[in-house]
Design a protein around this motif. Sequence first.
Motif, PDB file in Angstrom:
ATOM      1  N   VAL A 176       0.870  -1.182   0.000  1.00  0.00           N
ATOM      2  CA  VAL A 176       0.000   0.000   0.000  1.00  0.00           C
ATOM      3  C   VAL A 176       0.904   1.228   0.000  1.00  0.00           C
ATOM      4  O   VAL A 176       1.599   1.486   0.982  1.00  0.00           O
ATOM      5  CB  VAL A 176      -0.946  -0.006   1.218  1.00  0.00           C
ATOM      6  N   LEU A 177       0.923   1.955  -1.127  1.00  0.00           N
ATOM      7  CA  LEU A 177       1.864   3.073  -1.265  1.00  0.00           C
ATOM      8  C   LEU A 177       1.344   4.374  -0.671  1.00  0.00           C
ATOM      9  O   LEU A 177       2.123   5.224  -0.249  1.00  0.00           O
ATOM     10  CB  LEU A 177       2.219   3.290  -2.739  1.00  0.00           C
ATOM     11  N   GLY A 178       0.025   4.551  -0.700  1.00  0.00           N
ATOM     12  CA  GLY A 178      -0.535   5.745  -0.067  1.00  0.00           C
ATOM     13  C   GLY A 178      -0.495   7.000  -0.922  1.00  0.00           C
ATOM     14  O   GLY A 178      -1.350   7.863  -0.786  1.00  0.00           O
ATOM     15  N   ARG A 179       0.512   7.119  -1.805  1.00  0.00           N
ATOM     16  CA  ARG A 179       0.652   8.328  -2.631  1.00  0.00           C
ATOM     17  C   ARG A 179       1.481   8.003  -3.859  1.00  0.00           C
ATOM     18  O   ARG A 179       2.221   7.023  -3.872  1.00  0.00           O
ATOM     19  CB  ARG A 179       1.293   9.462  -1.824  1.00  0.00           C
ATOM     20  N   GLY A 180       1.347   8.839  -4.869  1.00  0.00           N
ATOM     21  CA  GLY A 180       2.029   8.608  -6.125  1.00  0.00           C
ATOM     22  C   GLY A 180       1.075   8.860  -7.277  1.00  0.00           C
ATOM     23  O   GLY A 180       0.142   9.648  -7.141  1.00  0.00           O
TER      24      GLY A 180
END
Lengths: 221, 221
Positions: A176-180
Amino acid sequence: MSKVRVHNFAISLDGFGTGADQSMEAPFGHAGGRLMQWFMSTPTFRAMQGADGGTEGVDADFAAQWADGIGAEIMGRNKFGPQRGDWPDDGWVGWWGDEPPFHTPVVVLTHHPREAIAVGETTFHFVDQTPAEALELARSLAPNTDIRIGGGVDTVREFLAADLVDHLHLVQVPIVLGRGERLWDDGAGLTLEGLEERFDIESTPSPSGVTHFVYTRKPRD
Amino acid sequence: MSKVRVHNFAISLDGFGTGADQSMEAPFGHAGGRLMQWFMSTPTFRAMQGADGGTEGVDADFAAQWADGIGAEIMGRNKFGPQRGDWPDDGWVGWWGDEPPFHTPVVVLTHHPREAIAVGETTFHFVDQTPAEALELARSLAPNTDIRIGGGVDTVREFLAADLVDHLHLVQVPIVLGRGERLWDDGAGLTLEGLEERFDIESTPSPSGVTHFVYTRKPRD
């Protein structure tokens, strides 16, 4: 009929195809190498690096499909290099050294067109065109072959939104990267809502932990 | 040790657990029944409706796990009913009729606490508490059993963000909703970035087209 294909395109569980804070040293931003880890052990990736060997299995089988029948690639400018705006006179010919792994014409989408560059067996053509126009160009450069959309995230999303993609291989990586940059929307109101109506979708789990999704365009009327 | 579990929680490919424009008539908003279609054919769902039969298979096997060992559920207020703000004197006792499918205590998280309501074998307790407090209450109501987090999207996200979940069963449905409530972030800066570091993650494809993901919390120190 020539098909338009996307291969080995990795996204996080929350749909990011690359992380935030991209830079020359971190092309995937804060995602680092995590989105492509499944790929790096495959014979396909190792061959790109001039190495032998690699791990066989589900991931290797999917990875190997990227080149068969492909006659040209279309990529966004950010995949070609980190420059923005006018091209500096810096001798940059891409990330890939003397012999890029494409061995075909490559159409690079940019708002700053320039002369084509030949690097080994690959020629990069720089054009300011719509997805449909770029596809027409790629097909004229490589008649009767399939065309690969090579990324990045924005480029793949634009081709999907324009309904130009016939085969989409997504690799969902359990992070789960959360941002990008999200595949599913551009953060400014453009989404891919309803995409599934145009595709048959299959999923295949891999022992590596990733899940391969293959989207096959339904027959067009 | 009592575990905290989430079951049969469906999300779209782009991560939405419910669509936009929810209403009394459309509890999943513009998603309609598409997120739960895989579930409706299962014996588990049919039994909830008082019906026999249903289709066996992967989906049925996963669906059936929701109740085993569960002694209480925690849900968000929006799962209990469509009311917002102060509770009206409207006789509402939930969507489920005389005999809700829970048959256990249910803790309903709300900023507007009220007296408990018993409906059949289910008692609803309305509290204004943090996830950790609500979990403590649920465990006191049902000692030595597992606790289910029943949704909706915000509630599941809050329990995950607070690292209170031991078992998360996600069902990824191959549709792109484009808008709604996303599990992975609240749209206001809270994300689940790094969630994978705490979980082992397995995926299982189903012939129905959905993919089941099971997240198992790694041992805590």
